[in-house]
Design a protein around this motif. Structure first.
Motif, PDB file in Angstrom:
ATOM      1  N   ILE A 125       0.764  -1.192   0.126  1.00  0.00           N
ATOM      2  CA  ILE A 125      -0.006   0.118  -0.045  1.00  0.00           C
ATOM      3  C   ILE A 125       0.912   1.204  -0.219  1.00  0.00           C
ATOM      4  CG2 ILE A 125      -1.759   1.304   1.555  1.00  0.00           C
ATOM      5  CD1 ILE A 125      -2.944  -1.422   2.259  1.00  0.00           C
ATOM      6  N   THR A 126       2.060   1.183   0.729  1.00  0.00           N
ATOM      7  CA  THR A 126       2.804   2.416   0.830  1.00  0.00           C
ATOM      8  C   THR A 126       3.493   2.594  -0.712  1.00  0.00           C
ATOM      9  OG1 THR A 126       3.474   2.063   3.146  1.00  0.00           O
ATOM     10  CG2 THR A 126       4.954   3.469   1.737  1.00  0.00           C
ATOM     11  N   ALA A 127       3.808   1.555  -1.282  1.00  0.00           N
ATOM     12  CA  ALA A 127       4.573   1.589  -2.452  1.00  0.00           C
ATOM     13  C   ALA A 127       3.350   2.195  -3.460  1.00  0.00           C
ATOM     14  CB  ALA A 127       4.895   0.230  -3.113  1.00  0.00           C
ATOM     15  N   ALA A 128       2.080   1.729  -3.464  1.00  0.00           N
ATOM     16  CA  ALA A 128       1.072   2.061  -4.338  1.00  0.00           C
ATOM     17  C   ALA A 128       0.751   3.732  -4.229  1.00  0.00           C
ATOM     18  CB  ALA A 128      -0.422   1.321  -4.018  1.00  0.00           C
ATOM     19  N   HIS A 129       0.861   4.057  -2.682  1.00  0.00           N
ATOM     20  CA  HIS A 129       0.987   5.577  -2.382  1.00  0.00           C
ATOM     21  C   HIS A 129       1.957   6.401  -3.233  1.00  0.00           C
ATOM     22  CE1 HIS A 129      -1.551   5.054   1.426  1.00  0.00           C
ATOM     23  NE2 HIS A 129      -2.399   5.235   0.324  1.00  0.00           N
ATOM     24  N   GLU A 130       3.117   6.087  -3.057  1.00  0.00           N
ATOM     25  CA  GLU A 130       4.351   6.490  -3.703  1.00  0.00           C
ATOM     26  C   GLU A 130       4.274   6.287  -5.192  1.00  0.00           C
ATOM     27  OE1 GLU A 130       7.591   4.567  -2.057  1.00  0.00           O
ATOM     28  OE2 GLU A 130       7.578   5.545  -0.005  1.00  0.00           O
ATOM     29  N   LEU A 131       3.773   5.542  -5.546  1.00  0.00           N
ATOM     30  CA  LEU A 131       3.635   5.256  -7.064  1.00  0.00           C
ATOM     31  C   LEU A 131       2.570   6.651  -7.568  1.00  0.00           C
ATOM     32  CD1 LEU A 131       3.518   3.870  -9.896  1.00  0.00           C
ATOM     33  CD2 LEU A 131       1.962   2.315  -9.205  1.00  0.00           C
ATOM     34  N   ALA A 132       1.446   6.531  -6.789  1.00  0.00           N
ATOM     35  CA  ALA A 132       0.316   7.494  -7.423  1.00  0.00           C
ATOM     36  C   ALA A 132       0.957   9.021  -7.171  1.00  0.00           C
ATOM     37  CB  ALA A 132      -0.734   7.421  -6.382  1.00  0.00           C
ATOM     38  N   SER A 133       1.819   9.192  -6.016  1.00  0.00           N
ATOM     39  CA  SER A 133       2.331  10.582  -5.850  1.00  0.00           C
ATOM     40  C   SER A 133       3.320  10.799  -6.989  1.00  0.00           C
ATOM     41  CB  SER A 133       2.949  10.545  -4.466  1.00  0.00           C
ATOM     42  OG  SER A 133       2.174  10.512  -3.451  1.00  0.00           O
ATOM     43  N   ASP A 134       4.270  10.055  -7.397  1.00  0.00           N
ATOM     44  CA  ASP A 134       5.160   9.983  -8.421  1.00  0.00           C
ATOM     45  C   ASP A 134       4.434  10.246  -9.904  1.00  0.00           C
ATOM     46  OD1 ASP A 134       7.249   9.675  -6.630  1.00  0.00           O
ATOM     47  OD2 ASP A 134       7.570   7.452  -7.143  1.00  0.00           O
ATOM     48  N   THR A 135       3.302   9.547 -10.021  1.00  0.00           N
ATOM     49  CA  THR A 135       2.674   9.753 -11.287  1.00  0.00           C
ATOM     50  C   THR A 135       2.091  11.074 -11.056  1.00  0.00           C
ATOM     51  OG1 THR A 135       1.754   7.567 -11.222  1.00  0.00           O
ATOM     52  CG2 THR A 135       0.519   9.357 -12.605  1.00  0.00           C
ATOM     53  N   ILE A 136       1.774  11.860 -10.282  1.00  0.00           N
ATOM     54  CA  ILE A 136       1.170  13.021 -10.224  1.00  0.00           C
ATOM     55  C   ILE A 136       2.317  14.093 -10.462  1.00  0.00           C
ATOM     56  CG2 ILE A 136       0.377  15.087  -8.689  1.00  0.00           C
ATOM     57  CD1 ILE A 136      -1.634  13.170  -7.781  1.00  0.00           C
ATOM     58  N   VAL A 137       3.573  13.754  -9.838  1.00  0.00           N
ATOM     59  CA  VAL A 137       4.957  14.660  -9.940  1.00  0.00           C
ATOM     60  C   VAL A 137       5.208  14.643 -11.496  1.00  0.00           C
ATOM     61  CG1 VAL A 137       7.297  14.741  -9.669  1.00  0.00           C
ATOM     62  CG2 VAL A 137       5.549  14.406  -7.588  1.00  0.00           C
ATOM     63  N   THR A 138       5.163  13.429 -12.160  1.00  0.00           N
ATOM     64  CA  THR A 138       5.492  13.396 -13.634  1.00  0.00           C
ATOM     65  C   THR A 138       4.430  13.890 -14.221  1.00  0.00           C
ATOM     66  OG1 THR A 138       6.300  10.972 -13.104  1.00  0.00           O
ATOM     67  CG2 THR A 138       5.856  11.520 -15.402  1.00  0.00           C
ATOM     68  N   ALA A 139       3.157  14.092 -14.067  1.00  0.00           N
ATOM     69  CA  ALA A 139       2.399  14.747 -14.739  1.00  0.00           C
ATOM     70  C   ALA A 139       2.416  16.168 -14.676  1.00  0.00           C
ATOM     71  CB  ALA A 139       0.735  14.692 -14.308  1.00  0.00           C
ATOM     72  N   ARG A 140       2.981  16.830 -13.511  1.00  0.00           N
ATOM     73  CA  ARG A 140       3.142  18.033 -13.178  1.00  0.00           C
ATOM     74  C   ARG A 140       4.353  18.515 -13.868  1.00  0.00           C
ATOM     75  NH1 ARG A 140       0.826  19.272  -7.033  1.00  0.00           N
ATOM     76  NH2 ARG A 140      -1.483  18.571  -7.568  1.00  0.00           N
ATOM     77  N   ARG A 141       5.376  17.560 -14.002  1.00  0.00           N
ATOM     78  CA  ARG A 141       6.362  17.930 -14.640  1.00  0.00           C
ATOM     79  C   ARG A 141       6.487  18.124 -16.307  1.00  0.00           C
ATOM     80  NH1 ARG A 141      10.821  13.631 -11.797  1.00  0.00           N
ATOM     81  NH2 ARG A 141      11.151  14.906  -9.860  1.00  0.00           N
ATOM     82  N   ALA A 142       5.652  17.309 -16.506  1.00  0.00           N
ATOM     83  CA  ALA A 142       5.206  17.604 -18.171  1.00  0.00           C
ATOM     84  C   ALA A 142       4.490  18.742 -18.194  1.00  0.00           C
ATOM     85  CB  ALA A 142       4.346  16.360 -18.522  1.00  0.00           C
ATOM     86  N   LEU A 143       3.394  19.290 -17.395  1.00  0.00           N
ATOM     87  CA  LEU A 143       2.969  20.703 -17.561  1.00  0.00           C
ATOM     88  C   LEU A 143       4.119  21.615 -17.468  1.00  0.00           C
ATOM     89  CD1 LEU A 143      -0.496  19.811 -15.482  1.00  0.00           C
ATOM     90  CD2 LEU A 143      -0.167  19.994 -18.075  1.00  0.00           C
ATOM     91  N   ALA A 144       4.878  21.528 -16.502  1.00  0.00           N
ATOM     92  CA  ALA A 144       5.762  22.684 -16.194  1.00  0.00           C
ATOM     93  C   ALA A 144       6.604  22.876 -17.293  1.00  0.00           C
ATOM     94  CB  ALA A 144       6.644  22.152 -14.997  1.00  0.00           C
ATOM     95  N   GLN A 145       6.953  21.677 -18.185  1.00  0.00           N
ATOM     96  CA  GLN A 145       7.841  21.767 -19.370  1.00  0.00           C
ATOM     97  C   GLN A 145       7.212  22.566 -20.348  1.00  0.00           C
ATOM     98  OE1 GLN A 145      10.821  20.787 -19.703  1.00  0.00           O
ATOM     99  NE2 GLN A 145      10.828  21.452 -21.763  1.00  0.00           N
ATOM    100  N   LEU A 146       5.875  22.559 -20.560  1.00  0.00           N
ATOM    101  CA  LEU A 146       5.001  23.440 -21.405  1.00  0.00           C
ATOM    102  C   LEU A 146       5.245  25.115 -21.196  1.00  0.00           C
ATOM    103  CD1 LEU A 146       1.586  21.962 -21.256  1.00  0.00           C
ATOM    104  CD2 LEU A 146       3.236  21.591 -23.128  1.00  0.00           C
ATOM    105  N   ALA A 147       5.395  25.216 -19.958  1.00  0.00           N
ATOM    106  CA  ALA A 147       5.691  26.959 -19.538  1.00  0.00           C
ATOM    107  C   ALA A 147       7.218  27.169 -20.136  1.00  0.00           C
ATOM    108  CB  ALA A 147       5.599  26.918 -17.996  1.00  0.00           C
TER     109      ALA A 147
END
Length: 540
Positions: free
Chosen positions: A378-400
């Motif tokens: 469950i801890t790994a799944a939480h981290e996976l979800a958090s990392d996915t959001i970080v990856t998504a936000r990095r992709a959006l930050a790259q747009l800027a």
């Protein structure tokens, strides 16, 4: 058809000195539409559009609308120019006394000075200039004229430059002052060209001209004006009296005062007013169309940002699903944790020779070991979800980083999703128990033995590891519940990918809400084009 001439005729006949209401109403509508414009996205045209919007509003508020409402006010002559050109000395010389500060200290004029004939004071009631300028009165100012000494256009102070430009927008006539040494600089011609584009009447004074070069400089200035299609502009050459303090001799400004006298009086001043008014109205349609183009750029950028954000996040979704399909989630500590715990709890001894699960007395027991493994998963799944959001936000930050307009998508302002992630993962885990329920409900010998040996919660944990890509967990699950193990692990993996999809979609939704909150109306550009067409038809 309404023309400036017909406006004057009606104004002259009316005691209210008002113009045709159709013209006023259309310009008032233009003012409302221009004021409502926003350029929140940093497109290539946005900065200039914001500047042009401010200038146009200044002209509408300080000149066009007041002039259309009241033609009997004095014609405002704004004396403008570069630092040290002698504007204040000229104004003092025109009225024959010191009414505005002139000095070698630069910039001298920091507060605009408005000079009126005393009898014209009542006609200026309601003018914004009365609140923006220091007002003084002189009977040497011809009636029907108001002389405004403006701050330097190239002042070192930003507020002075901004005010000078705004005051020029309120002018009925620009009296631009430069010098024999600086008349060829870019500033005078940029300012004069701007006046011509706005249809403003202009006169040019070249100050401090040596007597032996007067003719040469006059001819050069006249040629330059002709090149700028401004050959009808009056030119006045002023003698060089440097150094000098106080007003210039009356003889030196005789030509200018004589010219002003020809403009004085209600009828003559109104001619200047109407000429500038006609030019300003003629200049409105192209200015509105330019703003409309900038609005269209905003709408296009809005759509492009939506599409770019979607494309960037689609890549993140595809990557997450690829990891789910290939079991890449389990690489590293999950596989290691399973191997260590399975060895300690003797998972290899769980199945007897008959193929059924049995209760082991190992230390830890399989149920105890599986409870520890569940927390790790469950801890790994939480981290996976958090990392996915970080990856998504990095992709959006790259747009800027790639597009200035995308700086509006500031991921630093996206909401913290810690609680949201925990709820999403807990929901995903709970679904495994729901899916196991009908499998165990048949009360077969195999299912009863498995539930007794590892508990139902233990089966949930084994399914978790199988879904996360630990092959040994998948093999054990198949021996515990049979042929339904593979579909159960597969659907659990798909649901994890769906959970991550939803988290990524939430990021995209926040982007779309941010963009939609900008209030960019697709019809705004059309309205501006229509206003421009209305004015062009009215003036045509």
């Amino acid at each position: 058809m309404v023309t400036a001439t017909s406006m004057v005729t009606r104004s002259t006949r009316s005691s209210r000195s008002t113009v045709d209401s159709t013209v006023y109403d259309i310009v008032a509508d233009v003012r409302r539409d221009v004021a409502a414009l926003t350029f929140p996205l940093d497109t290539s045209t946005a900065a200039d559009a914001r500047h042009q919007q401010a200038l146009l509003l200044a002209q509408l508020d300080d000149h066009l609308l007041p002039r259309l409402a009241q033609l009997s006010r004095p014609a405002v002559i704004v004396v403008a120019g570069s630092t040290g050109a002698g504007k204040s000395t000229l104004v003092n010389s025109l009225v024959g006394r010191d009414v505005t500060r002139a000095s070698v200290i630069r910039p001298t004029t920091t507060t605009p000075v408005l000079v009126l004939h005393p009898d014209d004071e009542r006609l200026m009631v309601g003018s914004a200039l009365l609140t923006e300028a220091e007002v003084t009165f002189s009977e040497d100012v011809p009636r029907g004229l108001a002389i405004l000494d403006a701050p330097d256009l190239d002042s070192v102070r930003d507020d002075n430059r901004t005010q000078a430009i705004r005051l020029l927008e309120s002018a009925d006539l620009w009296l631009f002052v430069t010098t024999a040494q600086r008349y060829g600089d870019a500033l005078p011609w940029k300012t004069l060209t701007s006046a011509a584009e706005r249809g403003t009447s202009v006169a040019l004074i070249v100050n401090r001209v040596p007597e032996d070069t007067t003719t040469e400089i006059y001819q050069d200035v006249a040629a330059r004006l002709a090149d700028h299609k401004m050959d009808a502009t009056p030119i006045f050459m002023m003698k060089d009296h440097s150094p000098h303090t106080g007003p210039l001799p009356a003889s030196d400004v005789k030509e200018v005062t004589g010219w002003l006298a020809t403009l004085a009086g209600a009828d003559h001043a109104r001619t200047v007013i109407v000429r500038t008014l006609r030019g300003a109205l003629d200049a409105l349609p192209p200015r509105l169309n330019t703003l409309a183009t900038a609005v269209e750029d905003q709408a296009a950028s809005h759509a492009a940002l939506n599409e770019s954000a979607r494309d960037a996040l689609v890549d993140v979704v595809e990557s997450a699903r690829k990891h789910a399909a290939t079991g890449q989630y389990a690489r590293g500590r999950l596989t290691a944790a399973w191997g260590q715990t399975a060895a300690a709890a003797r998972f290899d001894k769980l199945i007897n020779r008959s193929g059924y699960a049995r209760v082991l007395r190992s230390n830890p027991t399989p149920p105890e070991a599986l409870r520890q493994l569940k927390d790790t998963a469950i801890t790994a799944a939480h981290e996976l979800a958090s990392d996915t959001i970080v990856t998504a936000r990095r992709a959006l930050a790259q747009l800027a980083h790639d597009d200035d307009a995308a700086t509006i998508i500031d991921v630093a302002h996206h909401p913290v999703r810690t609680g949201h992630i925990a709820t999403a993962v807990d929901t995903w885990v709970a679904r495994i128990g729901d899916d196991l329920a009908p499998i165990l409900a048949d009360h077969s010998k195999q299912s009863l033995a498995s539930e007794r040996a590892v508990t139902r919660d233990g089966l949930v944990t084994i399914t978790l590891y199988a879904a996360l890509g630990v092959p040994q967990a998948g093999e054990l699950l198949e021996r515990l519940i049979g042929f339904e193990a593979a579909p159960l692990a597969e659907i659990t993996a798909v649901r994890l990918a769906d959970t991550l999809d939803k988290l990524i979609l939430d990021e995209y939704t926040y982007v779309t809400h941010t963009l939609d909150a900008l209030g960019l109306d697709e019809d705004t550009a059309t309205r501006l084009h229509l206003r421009a067409a209305e004015l062009a038809q009215l003036r045509g």
